[in-house]
Design an enzyme around this catalytic site. Structure first.
Site: not given
Length: 735
Positions: A247, A32-33, A598, A216-217
């Site tokens: 998330q 995503k970044t 993770r 973002d987020e």
């Protein structure tokens, strides 16, 4: 020029789509970044906007700095672009225009310490009890984050005892802030919302300046944050929101997952992209992740997939007790690192509640496994644990003035530092101990009657405990201490933090019980010595190559080669309480999803069948987590964990030359139970041998069992107690 060849097809479409409202569902590890930064670079390269006309909002300074670095590589100078956290953005807006709502532009931003002082000043001035402070501070922050009026907040939280008092304190605290021309951290959002919603001039100014707004987020936004963002782009609707409803794990902080789920209702012409290709994990790990999250009903349908290797199955292990669970994980880690499968720093042990770290910390010390508690404190360094330890120290050693000073106002009794300083001064002048001054405090004119009453109340409890310490076993006494001091009650206010602190208390009592069972004749003094050793044993040693112990919340955004998700029992993961709702369980499931994703290569899930409970002062049968049950058809099951019959005792396979799966599937977690008959001598080790350990120092072998790679020595160390150590991994040297 940006290189579109580095993007997959969906990423490329999101990057090139520059007009209107866009929502990108970005699954874990989906890049995503990269999409965010390349979209901004594309806008600039296409001359759709100058850098100064672009806003990119993140939620951490780390994320903002990472985005800045990537953008500088792509487009060069971005000095005029706003790439910042939402709080930093709000501060810049307020510095320019806060005068529109009655503050000077040179306002101060109060730190937590300054906020604390102001709240305490209000409490004292209004004649409230000191013990309202902590809860008053929480309600002040909560009221601001929810964006409610005082009256609406009072109605919403009418079930809270003293809610009228908390709201009055809030009103007077706000008046004092205004008088000081100051804002606290929560005000940065609240005042920006007030400014933008009441001043059309300011709202138009920023909406016209920022032609493109990126956030973002997005799943972590609360209502005020989302409303601020909507006002910043209300003129053009060029909003690019990136997030993942799967998330969304910060509901306890006010994050509202409905913001991302309702985006298309707020922006009816919105275009939606789903980034589902994962670049991090193996196919088997993603199979687990998808199986976990698809059980949630309130989510957007999507599924992670990858072109990575198939990988090993995720394995599940059910231990009998928390100590055996810790020993199992320690054994697996030792096997992996000794074989060169991975380094300690590539391993994470994740849990839902901080309290669960204690048994793992103790087992890692036994096996000389370096570790760090990421985003938190080691178990015996936590405040409530230090407070309990200080109580025990002060009772068994009343000459320990520092211990008494620590506990004199724990829980809050309205005994301040000025009073403590006076007590200490009297003791020094009269050549007495601190506790001796307390014993006869009524006779001193240095204190008001109100302060004397508070000191007498503490003294009576403290001296009664000193008098009764020999009447109970160590564990019974610790429970008595917790009850008489009302130690648990200070954490009664419902919050994530208080739940964690109560579990820490339970775990502390479990550690005492464990110690006393291993050391039948030990005293409380010896238990306290063992705590000191656990707290200081690795000071000064390099922790660069350390296993990470952390809550799932703390590692969001990170990744590890090997991940253990431990404590998979109902009440612990998921957290289940009488007041738990379906919505709470969905957030718990999202936490499980975050934990699983993770992992890059290896995933191991563990639980234990019983845990010690300080409420019942006995071992409590645990119910296996529903999340594990959802996965049972795709897990590598260890020890017939889903069968009703007793789990067989299996020998640990030799690790040399075995696969990763074989290296831990049959690992024994029962070092105190021999796989062969106990002998006086096994291999090179005999009962009575003197040995040395780099952390526990010198000790004597009191039992030895097993054979070959499975030799277990039980060693009695002075001031530590008896430790069960696997010779293959424990760094023991015969003296």
């Amino acid at each position: 020029m940006i290189n579109l060849e580095t993007l997959n097809e969906v990423q490329k479409k999101a990057v090139l789509d520059t007009d209107g409202s866009i929502l990108v569902f970005a699954g874990a590890g989906s890049g995503k970044t990269r999409v965010l930064t390349m979209r901004i670079a594309n806008i600039i390269e296409s001359k759709l906007a100058w850098p100064s006309e672009i806003l990119a909002i993140t939620f951490t300074n780390k994320a903002a700095n990472e985005m800045k670095e990537r953008l500088m590589k792509e487009v060069g100078d971005i000095g005029s672009m706003w790439v910042c956290t939402i709080h930093s953005m709000c501060t810049r807006i307020l510095r320019s225009d806060i005068d529109k709502i009655g503050f000077d532009k040179n306002f101060s931003i109060y730190t937590d310490t300054e906020k604390d002082r102001l709240v305490k000043e209000v409490i004292a001035k209004d004649g409230y009890e000191d013990d309202l402070f902590k809860n008053a501070k929480w309600h002040i922050s909560n009221l601001k984050s929810l964006g409610l009026s005082v009256e609406d907040y009072k109605t919403t939280f009418s079930y809270v005892r003293e809610i009228d008092d908390f709201c009055n304190i809030y009103v007077n605290y706000e008046a004092l802030l205004k008088r000081n021309n100051a804002l606290d951290f929560d005000d940065l959002l609240m005042k920006t919302y007030e400014l933008l919603s009441t001043s059309e001039e300011v709202r138009n100014k920023y909406s016209e300046r920022f032609k493109y707004v990126h956030i973002d987020e997005f799943q972590d936004t609360n209502n005020i944050q989302y409303n601020i963002v909507k006002m910043l782009c209300h003129n053009h609707k060029n909003i690019f929101a990136v997030g993942d409803d799967d998330q969304s794990i910060y509901g306890f902080r006010g994050a509202n997952v409905e913001n991302i789920l309702n985006f298309e209702k707020d922006y009816t012409d919105a275009k939606v992209y789903k980034l589902e290709q994962n670049y991090r994990s193996t196919k088997k790990i993603l199979e687990i992740a998808n199986a976990v999250i698809t059980k949630n009903k309130t989510r957007t349908e999507k599924a992670l997939w990858c072109d990575n290797e198939e990988g090993d199955k995720a394995y599940f292990h059910s231990a009998k007790t928390e100590s055996e669970e810790g020993a199992y994980v320690a054994n697996v880690i030792s096997a992996l690192t000794s074989q060169g499968e991975c380094k300690n720093s590539e391993i994470a042990v994740l849990y839902r509640m901080n309290a669960l770290s204690r048994s793992f910390e103790q087992e890692f010390l036994k096996y000389n496994i370096p570790y760090k508690v990421f985003g938190g404190m080691k178990f015996y360094d936590r405040k409530e644990i230090k407070d309990l330890s200080a109580y025990l120290r002060a009772i068994v050693n009343p000459k320990d003035t520092e211990a008494i000073r620590r506990i004199i106002n724990v829980p809050k009794r309205g005994i301040g530092e000025t009073t403590v300083t006076k007590l200490n001064k009297i003791a020094a002048e009269e050549g007495k101990y601190f506790y001796e001054v307390l014993e006869n405090v009524e006779g001193y004119s240095d204190f008001t009657q109100t302060i004397k009453n508070k000191l007498v109340k503490f003294r009576d409890v403290y001296f009664s405990l000193m008098n009764d310490v020999t009447k109970y076993t160590a564990l019974e006494f610790a429970n008595e201490l917790v009850n008489r001091t009302q130690f648990r009650e200070q954490f009664n206010e419902k919050s994530e933090e208080n739940t964690s602190r109560k579990l820490n208390i339970e775990e502390f009592l479990s550690s005492l019980k464990e110690f006393m069972e291993l050391n039948k004749e030990a005293t409380i003094v010896e238990f306290l010595e063992s705590i000191t050793l656990s707290s200081t044993i690795d000071e000064g040693e390099s922790q660069e190559d350390s296993v990470t112990l952390a809550t799932v919340h703390a590692v969001k955004g990170l990744e590890f080669k090997v991940v253990f998700v431990i404590g998979l029992d109902e009440k612990y993961f998921p957290i289940v309480r009488p007041e738990t709702t379906d919505s709470d369980i969905e957030e718990e499931r999202r936490l499980m999803y975050v934990a699983v994703t993770r992992a890059r290569e290896k995933l191991i899930l563990t639980r234990c069948e019983s845990r010690y409970s300080f409420y019942t002062q006995s071992r409590m049968h645990m119910v296996r987590s529903r999340f594990v049950d959802d996965l049972k058809d795709i897990l590598g099951i260890v020890d017939k964990a889903f069968k009703d019959e007793p789990r067989p005792k299996l020998e640990r396979k030799k690790f040399a030359g075995s696969s990763f799966s074989d290296s831990f599937v049959r690992t024994s977690t029962e070092p105190s139970k021999s796989v062969t008959a106990t002998k006086t001598t096994v291999g090179d080790y005999s009962i009575g041998d003197k040995v040395s350990h780099p952390k526990f120092k010198e000790g004597t072998i009191v039992n030895v069992k097993g054979e070959g790679d499975n030799i277990i020595c039980e060693v009695a160390f002075a001031g530590v107690g008896v430790k069960s150590l696997a010779i293959k991994y424990a760094p023991l040297t015969k003296i």
